[in-house]
Enzyme design. Structure first.
Site, PDB file in Angstrom:
ATOM      1  NE  ARG A   1      -3.405  -2.759   0.463  1.00  0.00           N
ATOM      2  CZ  ARG A   1      -2.985  -3.950   0.000  1.00  0.00           C
ATOM      3  NH1 ARG A   1      -1.858  -4.046  -0.709  1.00  0.00           N
ATOM      4  NH2 ARG A   1      -3.697  -5.034   0.221  1.00  0.00           N
TER       5      ARG A   1
ATOM      6  NE  ARG B   1      -1.066   1.964   4.789  1.00  0.00           N
ATOM      7  CZ  ARG B   1      -1.976   1.000   4.762  1.00  0.00           C
ATOM      8  NH1 ARG B   1      -1.618  -0.237   4.516  1.00  0.00           N
ATOM      9  NH2 ARG B   1      -3.219   1.274   4.977  1.00  0.00           N
TER      10      ARG B   1
ATOM     11  CG  ASP C   1      -3.493  -4.878   3.854  1.00  0.00           C
ATOM     12  OD1 ASP C   1      -4.617  -5.365   4.033  1.00  0.00           O
ATOM     13  OD2 ASP C   1      -3.215  -3.682   4.023  1.00  0.00           O
TER      14      ASP C   1
ATOM     15  CG  ASP D   1      -8.581  -1.203   8.977  1.00  0.00           C
ATOM     16  OD1 ASP D   1      -8.028  -2.175   9.500  1.00  0.00           O
ATOM     17  OD2 ASP D   1      -8.299  -0.782   7.839  1.00  0.00           O
TER      18      ASP D   1
ATOM     19  CE  LYS E   1     -11.844   4.299   3.856  1.00  0.00           C
ATOM     20  NZ  LYS E   1     -10.488   4.287   3.267  1.00  0.00           N
TER      21      LYS E   1
ATOM     22  CB  THR F   1      -7.343  -2.296  -3.186  1.00  0.00           C
ATOM     23  OG1 THR F   1      -8.387  -3.160  -2.724  1.00  0.00           O
ATOM     24  CG2 THR F   1      -7.427  -2.257  -4.692  1.00  0.00           C
ATOM     25  N   GLY F   2      -6.425  -4.892  -1.530  1.00  0.00           N
ATOM     26  CA  GLY F   2      -6.560  -6.335  -1.386  1.00  0.00           C
ATOM     27  C   GLY F   2      -7.578  -6.927  -2.351  1.00  0.00           C
TER      28      GLY F   2
HETATM   29  C1  NOJ Z   1      -7.641  -3.574   6.613  1.00  0.00           C
HETATM   30  C2  NOJ Z   1      -7.340  -4.598   5.634  1.00  0.00           C
HETATM   31  O1  NOJ Z   1      -6.042  -4.978   5.796  1.00  0.00           O
HETATM   32  C3  NOJ Z   1      -7.673  -4.106   4.306  1.00  0.00           C
HETATM   33  O2  NOJ Z   1      -7.337  -5.046   3.361  1.00  0.00           O
HETATM   34  C4  NOJ Z   1      -9.132  -3.776   4.273  1.00  0.00           C
HETATM   35  O3  NOJ Z   1      -9.336  -3.054   3.107  1.00  0.00           O
HETATM   36  C5  NOJ Z   1      -9.562  -2.947   5.450  1.00  0.00           C
HETATM   37  N1  NOJ Z   1      -9.025  -3.433   6.635  1.00  0.00           N
HETATM   38  C6  NOJ Z   1     -11.050  -2.942   5.657  1.00  0.00           C
HETATM   39  O4  NOJ Z   1     -11.326  -2.226   6.802  1.00  0.00           O
END
Ligand code: NOJ
Length: 798
Positions: free
Chosen positions: A341, A351, A358, A490, A633, A706-707
């Site tokens: 990221r 970062r 991730d 998160d 989000k 992005t994941g």
């Molecule tokens: C953190 C994760 O590592 C990430 O991949 C994801 O997009 C967010 N959390 C979602 O809150």
């Protein structure tokens, strides 16, 4: 409306209208030297770190300036333009352009006033500088007198923040020199010596080959002039630079050449940029005396990338699916794998490490294409697991296995800003290790000895055991893993002893995988231990978290249920439903009900929402997503990463129509003609898409890193295409739209070539009737690795 098209044969996305709704970017280079470029040449470059090795400036959250600009001036008419549409921005009725974003290079073509230009931007393989090579052609029938100006805006400091805000310092530490065909920039010259006599300090160069330099600037203000900007530099208007260099002002590299072209004649001017002193720059410049070097280097990049992408080539009736799986989703997986990221047009490069979950997930996206590259990073991530089994929330780029602090050490917390373990970090190791071993058959990976991040070392098998133990040592009131600092989400703070159903399902899945490994190892007692745990956890999840037609999201530390159907807001959450299926904890009946509810309550035209309704007035104390606008989000958007899991879950249930419906709604390529709504590049996934409660439903954000890249890749490859390796072979279980009559897949698997045809004359969406390997009927839809020849024909009849 679209702004371009997928050119799959050349593995390029071609932007035909340059006035795209956002800068549409591409990545060049490697972690040693990285560059981001937009379709209008905006972007920046850095050595190793976007935050601490910044060479070229970029204005974030602004107007996609500055960039790698080449201005052209007609010295007779005095008209001028740029080789990318912006920054001059000529009228598009007379300025024609095409931007070809390819794998590791971008080719910008333009035609204006009878002059054609084509600029190849790239970072050569394994090199730490960049090339902008312009071929300029006189397409008119008269002799043309022209000027070309290359412009690079150096930062005044390697550190991005310092360069942007500490102006009382950074404006007074650089100076530039002009030497023959290049501008050299020195930083803190008194301390490290001058770039013109072999300094080893911070130096940058901007040079050109292919034409004599007529005039130059090393001072930004001199090039632009007061009250002018990127679109109308004074030097370009005047037809020459005033040869001023900077001293206590902003530096730049600007090189001007006056050229004359006969009708039909072309000339190649190549600009070179990097962080080098004079001697090093001269060595580089010497390589570009002929055009061949550029052709050869771009071909090398294509060969490198195309070979990687060749390991899975699918042909389905859906062009968007093919473009994503064969090229763009795959390429994005590698880019995300490489850059994590760190640096994009949204991430400024600040970062300073890898997020544990991730990165362990990013690895999954490339395993089917380059398992050994994946394994190297996986070893690295295993070496960032603490000996208590937890993952380090942030793994520093200069991670030193065996010697790192942990979230229990104030030093680590201070340095990384991460105050505590997360409940899920190390649990991501299970599917990733399983996928690697299954793709390669390398079961001995489990016996490799890898250090822990803080002290000691153990086999991979033992690392996995400790990950289970970590969760078992930290159980909440319902005997599910405790929330600790957070789970994947998160914005969901359940409290240290709160419990997340998602993490409980991840643990369940970990137990399933580890049990398979333990059985293979005849670790009988441990198999029994895992079986008991799995049974116990399974019944806890199903008794405590199953609510009639859905799984709840968890419990706060105070015992409040989150994600109950009774809740006024956020009464339905996506991840526990998809993960109940992926982990195998849901019964068929529960899975069918939960997935149906997902469709009913969370599905939209742009994909499936992460939860709904968004929090507005009824959020619980730890619901940080309340900070965001509704449908944004974590607060109820289509959070793109989660689409991969729901696609996979539907596929595992044999629901090909649903799985594909979700792919199509959320896939960038499927939105190519809807670019004015989606805004983001139609060839890359973003982090999220605004959803129903937003006035801008369908607008996507946070491009490239992005994941989503890896989860959607896994959802499509293992799910829709049904390519599911296990340690001994390959199960083929497609779940496709019933109207697809046939798909073909060419896959390299353990060094063998598989030519797989799936026939679906009966309009099925899952399941199979017959399966053949090299003409021999198999007992089931499973190909044992030991039966493979070098080249194999596989037929699956649905
Ligand atoms: C953190 C994760 O590592 C990430 O991949 C994801 O997009 C967010 N959390 C979602 O809150």
């Amino acid at each position: 409306m679209n702004y371009g098209y997928f050119d799959d044969a050349n593995k390029e996305y071609v932007i035909t209208k340059p006035d795209t709704p956002a800068p549409w970017a591409n990545y060049l280079g490697s972690p040693e030297y990285g560059a981001i470029i937009s379709n209008n040449a905006g972007g920046y470059s850095f050595v190793k770190s976007g935050a601490n090795g910044r060479i070229l400036r970029y204005h974030f959250n602004s107007d996609d300036t500055p960039g790698r600009y080449i201005y052209i001036r007609d010295d007779e008419t005095k008209d001028y333009w740029s080789a990318s549409w912006q920054p001059v921005g000529k009228d598009l009725s007379v300025y024609k352009s095409e931007c070809h974003h390819g794998t590791g290079y971008t080719n910008m073509k333009a035609s204006y006033a009878g002059i054609d230009t084509e600029v190849l931007y790239y970072v050569p393989m394994n090199k730490t500088y960049e090339v902008w090579s312009m071929k300029i052609t006189n397409a008119s029938d008269r002799v043309r007198k022209l000027s070309a100006f290359g412009y690079a805006e150096f930062s005044n400091e390697d550190n991005y923040n310092q360069d942007q805000v500490n102006l009382q310092y950074t404006l007074f530490i650089t100076r530039t020199y002009f030497k023959e065909n290049k501008i050299l920039q020195a930083i803190n010259e008194n301390c490290t010596g001058s770039p013109v006599n072999g300094s080893t300090g911070k130096n940058r160069f901007f040079a050109q080959t292919g034409a004599q330099v007529t005039s130059y600037n090393g001072n930004k203000d001199s090039f632009f002039g007061k009250y002018h900007s990127y679109g109308d530099p004074k030097a370009v208007i005047d037809g020459k630079c005033n040869n001023e260099l900077n001293y206590n002002s902003n530096s730049c590299g600007a090189l001007h050449s006056a050229i004359e072209l006969q009708p039909g004649e072309s000339k190649v001017i190549t600009y070179l940029l990097g962080s080098k002193n004079e001697a090093e720059a001269d060595e580089i410049i010497a390589r570009y005396q002929s055009e061949d070097a550029v052709c050869k280097e771009v071909q090398e990049l294509k060969d490198f990338w195309h070979a990687k992408l060749q390991n899975l080539v699918v042909k389905t009736p859906d062009a968007a699916f093919n473009s994503m799986i064969n090229i763009w989703n795959a390429y994005q997986c590698f880019i995300t794998f490489t850059w994590s990221r760190a640096a994009s047009f949204v991430y400024c490069g600040e970062r300073n490490g890898y997020g544990y979950r991730d990165t362990v997930q990013d690895i999954q996206g490339i395993i089917h294409l380059d398992p050994e590259q994946a394994a190297d990073k996986l070893r690295f991530m295993l070496s960032a697991q603490v000996d208590n089994g937890g993952g380090l929330p942030l793994v520093k780029f200069d991670h030193n296995p065996g010697h790192e602090g942990t979230p229990d050490d104030p030093e680590y917390v201070k340095e990384t800003g991460h105050p505590a373990y997360r409940a899920d970090d190390a649990l991501w190791l299970f599917p990733t290790v399983y996928k690697y071993i299954s793709e390669t058959g390398n079961k001995s990976f489990l016996d490799e000895v890898i250090p822990f991040s803080n002290k000691g070392e153990a086999t991979v098998y033992e690392h996995l055991k400790r990950a289970i133990q970590f969760s078992e040592d930290r159980l909440g009131a319902h005997k599910m893993p405790a929330g600790l600092h957070a789970d994947w989400n998160d914005c969901l703070r359940l409290g240290k002893a709160g419990e997340s159903s998602f993490v409980a399902m991840q643990l369940y899945y970990g137990l399933v995988i580890l049990k398979e490994f333990a059985t293979e190892k005849n670790d009988t007692e441990y198999v029994k231990y895992l079986s008991d745990l799995q049974d116990e956890l399974g019944s806890i999840i199903n008794s405590e978290c199953w609510e009639d037609d859905r799984y709840i999201r968890g419990f706060t530390e105070a015992g409040q249920v989150i994600g109950s159907k009774q809740d006024k807001e956020a009464s339905m959450w996506l991840n526990p439903q998809s993960w109940a299926v992926i982990s195998g904890v849901a019964s068929k009946e529960q899975a069918e009900k939960a997935l149906e509810k997902v469709h009913e309550e969370l599905n939209t035209a742009f994909g499936v929402r992460v939860m709904a309704p968004s929090f507005k007035q009824h959020a619980f104390k730890g619901a940080l997503s309340l900070l965001f606008n509704p449908s944004t989000k974590e607060n109820g958007s289509v959070f793109s990463q989660t689409q991969g899991w729901i696609i996979l879950a539907e596929s595992l249930m044999g629901h090909g129509n649903r799985a594909f419906e979700y792919f199509k709604e959320s896939s960038p390529a499927s939105q190519n003609d809807n670019a004015d709504v989606r805004i983001l590049e139609p060839y890359v996934h973003g982090q999220f898409t605004e959803s129903a409660e937003s006035p801008f439903e369908g607008r996507a954000h946070v491009h490239w890193l992005t994941g989503t890249a890896s989860t959607v890749m896994v959802g499509c490859v293992e799910g829709i295409l049904g390519l599911r390796p296990d340690p001994d072979g390959l199960c083929i279980a497609p779940a496709i739209p019933s109207e697809w009559k046939e798909i073909t897949m060419e896959k390299v698997f353990r060094g063998c070539k598989l030519n797989i045809t799936v026939k679906n004359e009966n309009g099925a969406e899952g399941g199979y009737k017959e399966c053949y390997l090299n003409g021999v009927k198999l007992e089931k839809n499973y190909v044992s690795a030991t039966d493979l020849k070098d080249v194999n024909d596989i037929l699956l009849v649905m």
